[in-house]
Design a protein around this motif. Structure first.
Motif, PDB file in Angstrom:
ATOM      1  N   MET A   1      42.103  35.980  46.375  1.00 31.33           N
ATOM      2  CA  MET A   1      40.852  36.020  45.639  1.00 31.33           C
ATOM      3  C   MET A   1      40.877  37.194  44.672  1.00 31.33           C
ATOM      4  O   MET A   1      41.253  38.299  45.024  1.00 31.33           O
ATOM      5  N   GLN A   2      40.445  36.928  43.436  1.00 28.81           N
ATOM      6  CA  GLN A   2      40.468  37.969  42.426  1.00 28.81           C
ATOM      7  C   GLN A   2      39.084  38.587  42.299  1.00 28.81           C
ATOM      8  O   GLN A   2      38.070  37.936  42.487  1.00 28.81           O
ATOM      9  N   GLU A   3      39.091  39.844  41.982  1.00 21.48           N
ATOM     10  CA  GLU A   3      37.837  40.567  41.801  1.00 21.48           C
ATOM     11  C   GLU A   3      37.669  40.943  40.327  1.00 21.48           C
ATOM     12  O   GLU A   3      38.646  41.208  39.633  1.00 21.48           O
ATOM     13  N   ALA A   4      36.446  40.952  39.869  1.00 17.32           N
ATOM     14  CA  ALA A   4      36.164  41.365  38.499  1.00 17.32           C
ATOM     15  C   ALA A   4      36.267  42.872  38.409  1.00 17.32           C
ATOM     16  O   ALA A   4      35.848  43.604  39.304  1.00 17.32           O
ATOM     17  N   SER A   5      36.849  43.325  37.301  1.00 21.81           N
ATOM     18  CA  SER A   5      36.981  44.770  37.120  1.00 21.81           C
ATOM     19  C   SER A   5      36.317  45.177  35.809  1.00 21.81           C
ATOM     20  O   SER A   5      36.103  44.354  34.917  1.00 21.81           O
ATOM     21  N   PHE A   6      36.043  46.440  35.708  1.00 18.08           N
ATOM     22  CA  PHE A   6      35.409  46.969  34.517  1.00 18.08           C
ATOM     23  C   PHE A   6      36.352  46.872  33.317  1.00 18.08           C
ATOM     24  O   PHE A   6      35.932  46.551  32.212  1.00 18.08           O
ATOM     25  N   SER A   7      37.632  47.114  33.529  1.00 14.78           N
ATOM     26  CA  SER A   7      38.604  47.044  32.427  1.00 14.78           C
ATOM     27  C   SER A   7      38.756  45.596  31.942  1.00 14.78           C
ATOM     28  O   SER A   7      38.960  45.360  30.746  1.00 14.78           O
ATOM     29  N   GLY A   8      38.665  44.645  32.837  1.00 13.60           N
ATOM     30  CA  GLY A   8      38.726  43.242  32.440  1.00 13.60           C
ATOM     31  C   GLY A   8      37.527  42.850  31.586  1.00 13.60           C
ATOM     32  O   GLY A   8      37.654  42.091  30.620  1.00 13.60           O
ATOM     33  N   LEU A   9      36.344  43.373  31.929  1.00  7.43           N
ATOM     34  CA  LEU A   9      35.141  43.114  31.152  1.00  7.43           C
ATOM     35  C   LEU A   9      35.267  43.709  29.754  1.00  7.43           C
ATOM     36  O   LEU A   9      34.920  43.056  28.753  1.00  7.43           O
ATOM     37  N   ILE A  10      35.797  44.915  29.656  1.00  7.53           N
ATOM     38  CA  ILE A  10      35.976  45.576  28.368  1.00  7.53           C
ATOM     39  C   ILE A  10      36.971  44.782  27.507  1.00  7.53           C
ATOM     40  O   ILE A  10      36.747  44.584  26.305  1.00  7.53           O
ATOM     41  N   LYS A  11      38.084  44.299  28.126  1.00  7.06           N
ATOM     42  CA  LYS A  11      39.055  43.496  27.385  1.00  7.06           C
ATOM     43  C   LYS A  11      38.411  42.216  26.851  1.00  7.06           C
ATOM     44  O   LYS A  11      38.633  41.840  25.702  1.00  7.06           O
TER      45      LYS A  11
END
Length: 94
Positions: A1-11
């Protein structure tokens, strides 16, 4: 299961903004050309239709020089009006 990250949101936000500006830039370059071609094509279609209708009307008048047709169906039967009811004028009572 993958988790959302802050860096992914910024990308994702950076990709969306970059796509928006690239699309806006390309639209500013290519959209006038596309609109110009569409207008020219519509003008050509209009001229072709006008020429076709003029040719057909000219051929019809040449073929039917001896024949005159008068449509008298509308002249004999004037337009009938439907009477729904009587007009009643109301007065205000004080």
């Amino acid at each position: 299961m993958q988790e959302a990250s802050f860096s992914g949101l910024i990308k994702a936000i950076c990709y969306i903004v970059a796509f928006y500006y690239i699309f806006k830039f390309l639209a500013r370059i290519f959209l006038p050309v596309l609109v110009k071609k569409a207008v020219e094509k519509a003008g050509e279609n209009f001229q072709r239709q006008q020429q076709y209708s003029q040719d057909n009307s000219w051929q019809k008048t040449q073929r039917n020089n001896d024949e005159i047709i008068v449509n008298t169906a509308n002249v004999k039967n004037p337009r009938e009006t439907k009477k729904v009811g009587d007009y009643v004028d109301y007065e205000e009572i004080d």
